[in-house]
Design a protein around this motif. Structure first.
Motif, PDB file in Angstrom:
ATOM      1  N   PRO A 277     -12.290  11.909   4.219  1.00 28.31           N
ATOM      2  CA  PRO A 277     -13.244  12.932   4.648  1.00 28.31           C
ATOM      3  C   PRO A 277     -14.113  12.431   5.790  1.00 28.31           C
ATOM      4  CG  PRO A 277     -14.044  11.851   2.670  1.00 28.31           C
ATOM      5  CD  PRO A 277     -12.669  11.283   2.925  1.00 28.31           C
ATOM      6  N   LYS A 278     -14.644  13.338   6.546  1.00 30.13           N
ATOM      7  CA  LYS A 278     -15.574  13.011   7.615  1.00 30.13           C
ATOM      8  C   LYS A 278     -16.895  12.553   6.998  1.00 30.13           C
ATOM      9  CE  LYS A 278     -17.496  14.945  11.892  1.00 30.13           C
ATOM     10  NZ  LYS A 278     -17.609  16.163  12.725  1.00 30.13           N
ATOM     11  N   PRO A 279     -17.568  11.575   7.596  1.00 27.80           N
ATOM     12  CA  PRO A 279     -18.851  11.116   7.040  1.00 27.80           C
ATOM     13  C   PRO A 279     -19.834  12.268   6.889  1.00 27.80           C
ATOM     14  CG  PRO A 279     -18.078   9.611   8.726  1.00 27.80           C
ATOM     15  CD  PRO A 279     -17.153  10.778   8.758  1.00 27.80           C
ATOM     16  N   SER A 280     -20.665  12.132   5.892  1.00 31.71           N
ATOM     17  CA  SER A 280     -21.624  13.196   5.584  1.00 31.71           C
ATOM     18  C   SER A 280     -22.595  13.414   6.731  1.00 31.71           C
ATOM     19  CB  SER A 280     -22.395  12.849   4.304  1.00 31.71           C
ATOM     20  OG  SER A 280     -21.503  12.726   3.215  1.00 31.71           O
ATOM     21  N   GLU A 281     -22.974  14.662   6.941  1.00 36.86           N
ATOM     22  CA  GLU A 281     -23.945  15.038   7.960  1.00 36.86           C
ATOM     23  C   GLU A 281     -25.003  15.931   7.332  1.00 36.86           C
ATOM     24  OE1 GLU A 281     -22.146  16.099  11.916  1.00 36.86           O
ATOM     25  OE2 GLU A 281     -20.308  16.125  10.713  1.00 36.86           O
ATOM     26  N   GLY A 282     -26.216  15.863   7.848  1.00 39.47           N
ATOM     27  CA  GLY A 282     -27.283  16.719   7.354  1.00 39.47           C
ATOM     28  C   GLY A 282     -27.999  16.111   6.165  1.00 39.47           C
ATOM     29  N   ASP A 283     -28.639  16.973   5.399  1.00 39.58           N
ATOM     30  CA  ASP A 283     -29.449  16.543   4.262  1.00 39.58           C
ATOM     31  C   ASP A 283     -28.792  16.958   2.957  1.00 39.58           C
ATOM     32  OD1 ASP A 283     -31.423  15.594   6.048  1.00 39.58           O
ATOM     33  OD2 ASP A 283     -32.236  17.641   6.241  1.00 39.58           O
ATOM     34  N   GLU A 284     -29.081  16.180   1.927  1.00 36.45           N
ATOM     35  CA  GLU A 284     -28.547  16.517   0.610  1.00 36.45           C
ATOM     36  C   GLU A 284     -29.168  17.832   0.134  1.00 36.45           C
ATOM     37  OE1 GLU A 284     -28.179  14.670  -3.917  1.00 36.45           O
ATOM     38  OE2 GLU A 284     -29.255  13.567  -2.340  1.00 36.45           O
ATOM     39  N   TRP A 285     -28.312  18.704  -0.378  1.00 34.51           N
ATOM     40  CA  TRP A 285     -28.784  20.009  -0.842  1.00 34.51           C
ATOM     41  C   TRP A 285     -28.802  20.034  -2.357  1.00 34.51           C
ATOM     42  CZ3 TRP A 285     -31.110  24.299   0.579  1.00 34.51           C
ATOM     43  CH2 TRP A 285     -31.031  25.421  -0.256  1.00 34.51           C
ATOM     44  N   ILE A 286     -29.975  20.368  -2.893  1.00 37.18           N
ATOM     45  CA  ILE A 286     -30.122  20.531  -4.334  1.00 37.18           C
ATOM     46  C   ILE A 286     -30.461  21.986  -4.591  1.00 37.18           C
ATOM     47  CG2 ILE A 286     -31.421  19.851  -6.380  1.00 37.18           C
ATOM     48  CD1 ILE A 286     -31.952  17.190  -5.055  1.00 37.18           C
ATOM     49  N   GLU A 287     -29.631  22.650  -5.355  1.00 30.67           N
ATOM     50  CA  GLU A 287     -29.822  24.073  -5.629  1.00 30.67           C
ATOM     51  C   GLU A 287     -31.145  24.293  -6.347  1.00 30.67           C
ATOM     52  OE1 GLU A 287     -28.617  27.801  -4.875  1.00 30.67           O
ATOM     53  OE2 GLU A 287     -27.296  26.090  -4.526  1.00 30.67           O
ATOM     54  N   GLU A 288     -31.844  25.343  -5.933  1.00 26.21           N
ATOM     55  CA  GLU A 288     -33.151  25.624  -6.513  1.00 26.21           C
ATOM     56  C   GLU A 288     -33.018  25.877  -8.015  1.00 26.21           C
ATOM     57  OE1 GLU A 288     -36.834  28.836  -5.962  1.00 26.21           O
ATOM     58  OE2 GLU A 288     -35.081  28.864  -4.642  1.00 26.21           O
TER      59      GLU A 288
END
Length: 318
Positions: A277-288
């Motif tokens: 996989p491509k390296p992670s980009e952005g911020d970790e998302w935690i569902e509300e």
């Protein structure tokens, strides 16, 4: 044979009426029905051809029939066709007017510098309409001014409230009026299958078939550039990514319901761990509303402290 409306007027008029009826009854959105649906254009073409063919056949039959008439019959036909609509029986029935030869019967004694006045009766259609207006006026007067039924303002408000309710009910189930605020995550197999087909048709060039990321980011991890969750993913696909270097908006290509399905399919790939996989980009998302994942190091420290406490207690006991 004599025809009141000539063929060059009759054919376009009939064609225009049929075409208008098709446009009225067929929901084709912002495009004409004959453009959006080729079968409608084919039907109109065949219909126009049949209209012209019928006119040609009828004209040919008239000519053949006329040639078979005797001279006396032709003379009678010409006399019948020479009668204008104003002199026809239908016109006389509608107006009850007198012929010129009978004007002496309705002539008044009034004489104004040689101008005389006729005492013709009013046309029956006019008299009937006049009496109908009187009856309507009486009913209207009793209902709205004596009994006191609803006013025009009350009627307008009631109709507007009813239409607002109908619009709100329609918006609840209108599939192509899906918005970021209304969108929900789809989990049924049929919707996810359609979303997969849309993804493979439009998205694999930038995200790979397994969504592991190529030009575009990896869609299977928990990191998102513009936010995760169904609402953010739906909005990103609809409006496009970052200005100048992100994904193009797909709202002009895909319907809102199609965007909802492909967004739901993308979210169903979370944690699928594709190869390379491509390296992670952005911020970790935690569902509300979701509980944050426990930190592994903190768990390890806690566990080790508990073990040490147990060992000390055991030594004290010994």
């Amino acid at each position: 044979m004599k025809k009141i409306i000539p063929a060059y007027v009759r054919v376009p008029l009939i064609f225009a009426i049929v075409m208008g009826a098709l446009e009225y009854f067929i929901d084709s959105g912002d495009k004409p029905a004959f453009i959006k649906y080729p079968m409608v254009a084919l039907f109109l073409g065949v219909f126009l051809f049949l209209l012209i063919a019928i006119e040609i056949v009828v004209d040919a039959v008239d000519k053949v029939t006329y040639s078979l008439l005797s001279d006396e019959q032709k003379k009678q036909l010409a006399e019948a066709q020479s009668v204008s609509f104003a002199d026809s029986k239908l016109m006389k029935m509608l107006t009850r007017s007198k012929d010129i030869e009978q004007e002496a019967d309705v002539m008044l004694d009034h004489d104004y510098d040689g101008i005389k006045e006729l005492d013709n009766v009013l046309p029956p259609w006019w008299v009937g309409l006049f009496y109908a207006c009187i009856v309507f006026a009486i009913v209207y007067l009793v209902r709205f001014h004596i009994v006191g039924d609803y006013t025009q303002e009350e009627e307008f408000i009631a109709e507007m409230e009813q239409k607002d309710k109908e619009v709100q009910e329609y918006l609840k189930t209108a599939p192509d009026l899906m918005t970021k605020d209304k969108v929900t995550l789809l989990t049924d197999a049929a919707s996810l299958s359609e979303g997969e087909n849309i993804f493979k048709t439009n998205c694999v060039a930038c995200h790979r078939a397994d969504a592991g990321g190529a030009i575009g980011p990896n869609l299977t991890d928990k990191y998102w550039i513009l936010g995760g969750g169904i609402k953010n993913v739906f909005n990103t696909i609809t409006e496009g990514g970052r200005s100048g270097k992100g994904m193009v908006p797909w709202k002009e290509t895909l319907k809102p319901t199609e965007i909802q399905k492909v967004a739901s399919y993308i979210l169903s790939l979370q944690g699928s761990n594709p190869k390379d996989p491509k390296p992670s980009e952005g911020d970790e998302w935690i569902e509300e509303g979701a509980a944050p994942a426990a930190d592994a190091d903190a768990t390890a420290v806690t566990d080790s402290t508990e073990v040490a406490t147990v060992v000390v207690d055991s030594l004290k006991t010994e």
